[in-house]
Design an enzyme around this catalytic site. Sequence first.
Site, PDB file in Angstrom:
ATOM      1  N   CYS A  47       0.864  -1.182   0.000  1.00  0.00           N
ATOM      2  CA  CYS A  47       0.000   0.000   0.000  1.00  0.00           C
ATOM      3  C   CYS A  47       0.905   1.238   0.000  1.00  0.00           C
ATOM      4  CB  CYS A  47      -0.882  -0.026   1.242  1.00  0.00           C
ATOM      5  SG  CYS A  47      -1.836   1.465   1.537  1.00  0.00           S
ATOM      6  N   HIS A  48       0.383   2.331  -0.527  1.00  0.00           N
ATOM      7  CA  HIS A  48       1.185   3.557  -0.593  1.00  0.00           C
ATOM      8  C   HIS A  48       1.639   4.017   0.792  1.00  0.00           C
ATOM      9  CE1 HIS A  48       2.052   7.902  -1.087  1.00  0.00           C
ATOM     10  NE2 HIS A  48       2.610   7.469  -2.186  1.00  0.00           N
ATOM     11  N   THR A  49       0.873   3.691   1.827  1.00  0.00           N
ATOM     12  CA  THR A  49       1.261   4.082   3.188  1.00  0.00           C
ATOM     13  C   THR A  49       2.584   3.430   3.588  1.00  0.00           C
ATOM     14  OG1 THR A  49      -1.059   4.351   3.780  1.00  0.00           O
ATOM     15  CG2 THR A  49       0.500   4.155   5.596  1.00  0.00           C
ATOM     16  N   HIS A  69       0.928  -3.972   5.957  1.00  0.00           N
ATOM     17  CA  HIS A  69      -0.282  -3.935   6.785  1.00  0.00           C
ATOM     18  C   HIS A  69      -1.523  -4.410   6.041  1.00  0.00           C
ATOM     19  CE1 HIS A  69      -0.269  -0.098   4.631  1.00  0.00           C
ATOM     20  NE2 HIS A  69      -1.578  -0.077   4.792  1.00  0.00           N
ATOM     21  N   GLU A  70      -1.401  -4.726   4.769  1.00  0.00           N
ATOM     22  CA  GLU A  70      -2.548  -5.180   3.976  1.00  0.00           C
ATOM     23  C   GLU A  70      -2.289  -6.648   3.649  1.00  0.00           C
ATOM     24  OE1 GLU A  70      -4.552  -2.237   1.102  1.00  0.00           O
ATOM     25  OE2 GLU A  70      -3.527  -3.628  -0.225  1.00  0.00           O
ATOM     26  N   CYS A  99     -11.200  -2.398  20.091  1.00  0.00           N
ATOM     27  CA  CYS A  99     -11.114  -3.068  21.390  1.00  0.00           C
ATOM     28  C   CYS A  99     -12.483  -3.507  21.887  1.00  0.00           C
ATOM     29  CB  CYS A  99     -10.451  -2.157  22.420  1.00  0.00           C
ATOM     30  SG  CYS A  99     -11.496  -0.774  22.983  1.00  0.00           S
ATOM     31  N   CYS A 102     -14.016   0.742  24.494  1.00  0.00           N
ATOM     32  CA  CYS A 102     -13.893   2.189  24.669  1.00  0.00           C
ATOM     33  C   CYS A 102     -15.134   2.919  24.145  1.00  0.00           C
ATOM     34  CB  CYS A 102     -12.634   2.705  23.960  1.00  0.00           C
ATOM     35  SG  CYS A 102     -12.767   2.715  22.147  1.00  0.00           S
ATOM     36  N   CYS A 105     -15.575   2.590  20.341  1.00  0.00           N
ATOM     37  CA  CYS A 105     -16.011   1.264  19.887  1.00  0.00           C
ATOM     38  C   CYS A 105     -17.477   1.011  20.224  1.00  0.00           C
ATOM     39  CB  CYS A 105     -15.132   0.177  20.497  1.00  0.00           C
ATOM     40  SG  CYS A 105     -13.491   0.051  19.737  1.00  0.00           S
ATOM     41  N   CYS A 113     -11.044   3.639  17.587  1.00  0.00           N
ATOM     42  CA  CYS A 113     -10.771   3.024  18.888  1.00  0.00           C
ATOM     43  C   CYS A 113      -9.732   3.820  19.686  1.00  0.00           C
ATOM     44  CB  CYS A 113     -10.278   1.600  18.664  1.00  0.00           C
ATOM     45  SG  CYS A 113      -9.806   0.713  20.154  1.00  0.00           S
ATOM     46  N   ARG A 117      -6.121   2.852  17.967  1.00  0.00           N
ATOM     47  CA  ARG A 117      -6.081   3.758  16.823  1.00  0.00           C
ATOM     48  C   ARG A 117      -4.669   3.760  16.234  1.00  0.00           C
ATOM     49  NH1 ARG A 117      -8.601   9.653  17.745  1.00  0.00           N
ATOM     50  NH2 ARG A 117     -10.083   8.260  18.785  1.00  0.00           N
ATOM     51  N   CYS A 177      -7.164  -2.779   3.915  1.00  0.00           N
ATOM     52  CA  CYS A 177      -6.759  -1.367   4.004  1.00  0.00           C
ATOM     53  C   CYS A 177      -7.438  -0.520   2.936  1.00  0.00           C
ATOM     54  CB  CYS A 177      -5.243  -1.218   3.940  1.00  0.00           C
ATOM     55  SG  CYS A 177      -4.703   0.511   4.049  1.00  0.00           S
ATOM     56  N   ARG A 372      -2.846  -2.871  -7.358  1.00  0.00           N
ATOM     57  CA  ARG A 372      -2.339  -3.616  -6.209  1.00  0.00           C
ATOM     58  C   ARG A 372      -1.489  -4.784  -6.675  1.00  0.00           C
ATOM     59  NH1 ARG A 372      -2.758  -0.028  -3.193  1.00  0.00           N
ATOM     60  NH2 ARG A 372      -3.800   0.023  -1.145  1.00  0.00           N
TER      61      ARG A 372
END
Length: 377
Positions: A47-49, A69-70, A99, A102, A105, A113, A117, A177, A372
């Site tokens: 991913c670009h992130t 993360h994806e 979670c 909170c 959530c 969250c 977060r 993502c 992707r």
Amino acid sequence: MATAGKVINCKAAVAWEAGKPLSMEEVEVAPPQAMEVRVKILFTSLCHTDVYFWEAKGQTPVFPRIFGHEAGGIVESVGEGVTEVAPGDHVLPVFTGECKECPHCKSAESNMCDLLRINTDRGVMIGDGKSRFSIDGKPIYHFVGTSTFSEYTVMHVGCVAKINPEAPLDKVCVLSCGISTGLGASINVAKPPKGSTVAIFGLGAVGLAAAEGARIAGASRIIGIDLNANRFEEARKFGCTEFVNPKDHTKPVQEVLIEMTNGGVDRSVECTGNINAMIQAFECVHDGWGVAVLVGVPHKDAEFKTHPMKFLNERTLKGTFFGNFKPRTDLPNVVEMYMKKELEVEKFITHSVPFSEINKAFDLMAKGEGIRCIIRM
């Protein structure tokens, strides 16, 4: 499983410093602690992130680090207190968590969250402030609580969404993502009525997913706005019916869109992070009922400037994070949309490489090729 409670040695693509090719290393992955899950990653994507923080231009550099993360994988073992998932479950890791305790959530209106977060600067687990990755005893840092560029990774259970085991992980991994972010921005936040007109600013993966969401919602006109005309033909596959390249016009693009649509679009979704595009996305919606949704992340010093009368004339500006999906609650339902053929995921996947060639995925993204790239572990 035989590996439960033990350190696992496996391959991981480690970023030793900013902007340098990832290095394939053998890392030690510690067992999950309380409320943690260790997952065998089978497929991940870029991913670009990941690229943004790997380049570390203007962000806090945290190295050495395992990005990613994806992804999609299978639970290998769980730590104390984990009851929501068990070894063998198919899961999607998520960069933001749920979670379920909170105020955010518990609110039907939020997915942000308090505990889980996204935190891009944190390179350790929140339970004990330590990394679960190491090489020769030296810690390798985590990324957004997921670090999927590793054959095994450890995550907080709140960042793991259990999904239908029949869903092909090499396809639905991209739902963890960008695709869900764009899709949700349209169907959960913009909520275009059937027959409406929607403008999508930016036709990268997130923008195309936003167009897909507008198509699913029943929009009749979906106008794609991008500076790269090469993206227009691809965008037709995702429901775009018309295109505007701001470089082709002498007047501001919001004025172009207002003229095209007899007063403005019903909805707009901005997916670039460019502050000018954000302003244009807001100013191009119709007075009285127009809604603009901001998805892109702007430069930290950017300022959004528009005339207050734009609001007083009953235009609405909204922001969204991860398409307003609650990760553990809602992602399984997004996977079911794919299983029911309501959502076409395959058209987002344009390349595939083995894990050993992960740097090719970075090269493809740098060249702007494809949407992707799946990395096969």
